[in-house]
Design a protein around this motif. Structure first.
Motif, short mmCIF file in Angstrom:
data_model
loop_
_atom_site.label_atom_id
_atom_site.label_comp_id
_atom_site.label_asym_id
_atom_site.label_seq_id
_atom_site.Cartn_x
_atom_site.Cartn_y
_atom_site.Cartn_z
N PHE A 194 0.84 -1.20 0.00
CA PHE A 194 0.00 0.00 0.00
C PHE A 194 0.87 1.25 0.00
N PHE A 195 1.93 1.24 0.80
CA PHE A 195 2.87 2.36 0.87
C PHE A 195 3.52 2.61 -0.48
N ASN A 196 3.90 1.51 -1.16
CA ASN A 196 4.54 1.63 -2.46
C ASN A 196 3.57 2.20 -3.50
N GLY A 197 2.34 1.70 -3.51
CA GLY A 197 1.35 2.21 -4.47
C GLY A 197 1.00 3.66 -4.21
N PHE A 198 0.86 4.03 -2.93
CA PHE A 198 0.56 5.42 -2.58
C PHE A 198 1.71 6.34 -2.99
N THR A 199 2.95 5.85 -2.84
CA THR A 199 4.11 6.63 -3.26
C THR A 199 4.09 6.89 -4.77
N ASP A 200 3.69 5.88 -5.54
CA ASP A 200 3.58 6.06 -7.00
C ASP A 200 2.56 7.15 -7.34
N ALA A 259 4.78 15.13 -9.02
CA ALA A 259 6.06 15.85 -8.99
C ALA A 259 6.21 16.72 -10.23
N SER A 260 6.61 17.97 -10.01
CA SER A 260 6.74 18.91 -11.12
C SER A 260 8.16 19.44 -11.29
N ASP A 261 9.08 19.01 -10.41
CA ASP A 261 10.47 19.45 -10.53
C ASP A 261 11.40 18.37 -9.99
N TYR A 262 12.70 18.64 -10.05
CA TYR A 262 13.70 17.65 -9.64
C TYR A 262 13.60 17.34 -8.15
N GLY A 263 13.35 18.35 -7.34
CA GLY A 263 13.22 18.13 -5.89
C GLY A 263 12.08 17.18 -5.57
N GLY A 264 10.98 17.32 -6.27
CA GLY A 264 9.86 16.41 -6.04
C GLY A 264 10.20 14.98 -6.40
N LEU A 265 10.96 14.78 -7.48
CA LEU A 265 11.36 13.43 -7.87
C LEU A 265 12.36 12.83 -6.88
N VAL A 266 13.22 13.65 -6.29
CA VAL A 266 14.16 13.17 -5.26
C VAL A 266 13.38 12.64 -4.06
N VAL A 267 12.39 13.42 -3.61
CA VAL A 267 11.55 12.98 -2.49
C VAL A 267 10.82 11.69 -2.85
N PHE A 268 10.31 11.62 -4.08
CA PHE A 268 9.64 10.39 -4.53
C PHE A 268 10.58 9.20 -4.47
N CYS A 269 11.82 9.35 -4.95
CA CYS A 269 12.77 8.24 -4.96
C CYS A 269 13.14 7.78 -3.55
N ILE A 270 13.19 8.72 -2.60
CA ILE A 270 13.49 8.36 -1.21
C ILE A 270 12.38 7.46 -0.64
N PHE A 271 11.14 7.90 -0.79
CA PHE A 271 10.04 7.12 -0.24
C PHE A 271 9.79 5.84 -1.05
N PHE A 272 10.03 5.90 -2.36
CA PHE A 272 9.89 4.69 -3.16
C PHE A 272 10.95 3.67 -2.75
N GLY A 273 12.18 4.12 -2.47
CA GLY A 273 13.24 3.21 -2.03
C GLY A 273 12.89 2.52 -0.73
N ILE A 274 12.25 3.27 0.20
CA ILE A 274 11.84 2.67 1.47
C ILE A 274 10.78 1.60 1.25
N SER A 275 9.73 1.95 0.51
CA SER A 275 8.64 1.00 0.29
C SER A 275 9.08 -0.18 -0.57
N TYR A 276 9.91 0.10 -1.58
CA TYR A 276 10.42 -0.98 -2.46
C TYR A 276 11.28 -1.95 -1.66
N GLY A 277 12.10 -1.41 -0.75
CA GLY A 277 12.92 -2.27 0.10
C GLY A 277 12.09 -3.12 1.05
N MET A 278 11.01 -2.54 1.58
CA MET A 278 10.12 -3.31 2.45
C MET A 278 9.48 -4.46 1.70
N VAL A 279 9.01 -4.20 0.48
CA VAL A 279 8.40 -5.26 -0.32
C VAL A 279 9.43 -6.35 -0.64
N GLY A 280 10.64 -5.94 -1.02
CA GLY A 280 11.67 -6.92 -1.35
C GLY A 280 12.07 -7.78 -0.19
N ALA A 281 12.07 -7.23 1.03
CA ALA A 281 12.47 -7.99 2.21
C ALA A 281 11.38 -8.93 2.69
#
Length: 461
Positions: free
Chosen positions: A306-312, A318-340
């Motif tokens: 759910f966290f991963n889908g909500f992050t997507d 996201a409308s700028d580079y800063g927004g995509l950086v924040v997205f990648c941080i939270f996506f990395g957390i949720s993606y890691g949780m799913v992988g583990a």
């Protein structure tokens, strides 16, 4: 059928949760790293292949697609091989095939030959290593299994961060042929990992007491797992999840470039995602291993999806580079949780006896989904030219999978009749001969059911 059940340890052998299990964990870490990072790391050679063979990017992209398809789609074949010959011989063979594929690819003269060598042969070799390593990890760890799964899963981002720069260096110094040759040599380390996969031995009761407990007879591919409602719900949820799980990492760099971000900064987004992923996986495994959390591992896995889908969904705004950086941080957390958590939850649902067959069947179903997900996102992008729609589609698919798992577990699995469960727990094993020595050994050790799977809160899913 002398080797039909080699991989499955003798009944009643307790997982050591340490000792040689740490060597097994290291081997699984390396194998997971090669299996998941290699299809992505090979992409650094694509521009050189395009230049030499005069082909398009979509032609070279099929190399990674075939690698992933072989890794997922050969799951049942791996299950049969493991149940017939055992984990260690299968992994040795897989390591040799993976290396042979890359070495042969360095002599190829067409893209079709690369599809067969790098895609099919190397992909099959990695598949024959990946699945047995997870089976061995499941046998050596029980109480610490969530943490072990998290640490092993961390091999994927670690190797991705290492293999991609290494591939670029090899290409700059030796060209793509020399790079493939050296990478083929590196894949021989899979054989070293195979040597670490020492089978668990059954303890003998005494010098004159004869052989220890016998291994249970099993089919080469146990399709009875489909009778388990927990497995069916898990397989359905995992297949839906894979439709959207891998889409954002594929398109996030192009999304950034479309916003006018320089190429170097756009590529750095994947580095951020991978770095966060390295720490998210072992942390998720450690949390899942806590006594108060582990009985609810299925719900934690649902939350991760759910966290991963909500992050997507939020990333699509996201409308700028800063927004995509924040997205990648939270996506990395949720993606890691799913992988583990994904294989930890499967182990908890089906147990040790059926895990080798269950993981093969799940990977086959995911192979179909992984071949549909990214291409469908690409077609949506070609039709609309709007990256936001791609992220919304991916998020909706992953959110749907989380709802399928949590509602299926709560409504279907949670209502299993208690009487039937109690009957199963107290039903004596058939055709088991008990003598005084076994009774004496039984009283000396922990009160475990001889010849039965011990049910714990997390296996009642």
């Amino acid at each position: 059928m002398g080797g039909a059940v080699v991989e499955e340890g003798p009944t009643g052998v307790k997982a050591p949760d340490g000792g040689w299990g740490w060597a097994i964990l290291w081997g699984c870490f390396v194998i997971t790293g090669f299996s998941y990072a290699f299809p992505k790391a090979v992409s650094v050679f694509f521009k050189e292949l395009i230049r030499e063979f005069g082909i398009g990017y979509s032609d070279t992209a099929w190399i990674s697609s075939i690698l992933l398809a072989m890794l997922y789609g050969t799951g049942p074949l791996c299950s049969v091989c493991v149940n017939r010959f055992g984990c260690r011989p299968v992994m040795f063979t897989g390591g040799l095939l993976a290396s042979l594929g890359m070495v042969s690819a360095s002599f190829c003269g067409s893209i079709i030959q690369l599809y067969f060598t790098t895609g099919v042969i190397t992909g099959l070799g990695l598949a024959l290593n990946f699945q047995p390593s997870l089976i061995m990890l499941n046998r050596y760890f029980n109480k610490r299994r969530p943490m072990a799964n998290g640490l092993a899963a961390a091999g994927s981002p670690v190797f991705l961060c290492a293999l991609s720069p290494l591939g670029q260096v090899l290409q700059d110094h030796y060209g793509w042929r020399g790079g493939f040759l050296i990478l083929g040599g590196l894949l021989l380390n899979c054989c070293v990992c195979a040597a670490l996969m020492r089978p668990l031995e059954a303890p003998r009761l005494g010098s004159g007491s004869g052989p220890g407990p016998q291994r249970p007879s099993r089919r080469l591919l146990d399709l009875s797992v489909f009778r388990d409602r927990g497995f069916v719900i898990y397989a359905l949820a995992a297949s839906i999840m894979v439709l959207g799980l891998f889409v954002p990492p594929v398109f996030v760099v192009s999304y950034a470039k479309d916003l006018g971000v320089p190429d170097t900064q756009a590529a750095f987004l994947l580095t951020i995602l991978g770095f966060i992923d390295i720490f998210a996986r072992p942390t998720a495994g450690f949390i899942t291993g806590l006594k108060k959390v582990r009985p609810y591992s299925v719900y934690l896995f649902s939350f991760a999806m759910f966290f991963n889908g909500f992050t997507d969904l939020t990333g699509s705004t996201a409308s700028d580079y800063g927004g995509l950086v924040v997205f990648c941080i939270f996506f990395g957390i949720s993606y890691g949780m799913v992988g583990a958590l994904q294989f930890e939850v499967l182990m908890a649902i089906v147990g040790t006896q059926k895990f080798s067959s269950a993981i093969g069947l799940v990977l086959l179903l995911e192979a179909i989904a992984v071949l549909i997900g990214p291409p469908s996102g690409g077609k949506l992008l070609d039709a609309t030219h709007v990256y936001q729609y791609v992220f919304v589609l991916a998020g909706a698919e992953v959110l749907a999978s989380s709802l399928v798992l949590v509602l299926g577990n709560f409504l279907c699995i949670g209502k299993r009749p208690e009487a039937a469960t109690e009957e199963e727990h107290h039903k004596p094993p058939e055709d088991v001969k008990v003598d005084s020595r076994e009774v004496e050994q039984f009283l000396k050790t922990e009160p475990e059911k001889n010849g039965e799977v011990v049910h714990t809160p997390e296996t009642s899913v």
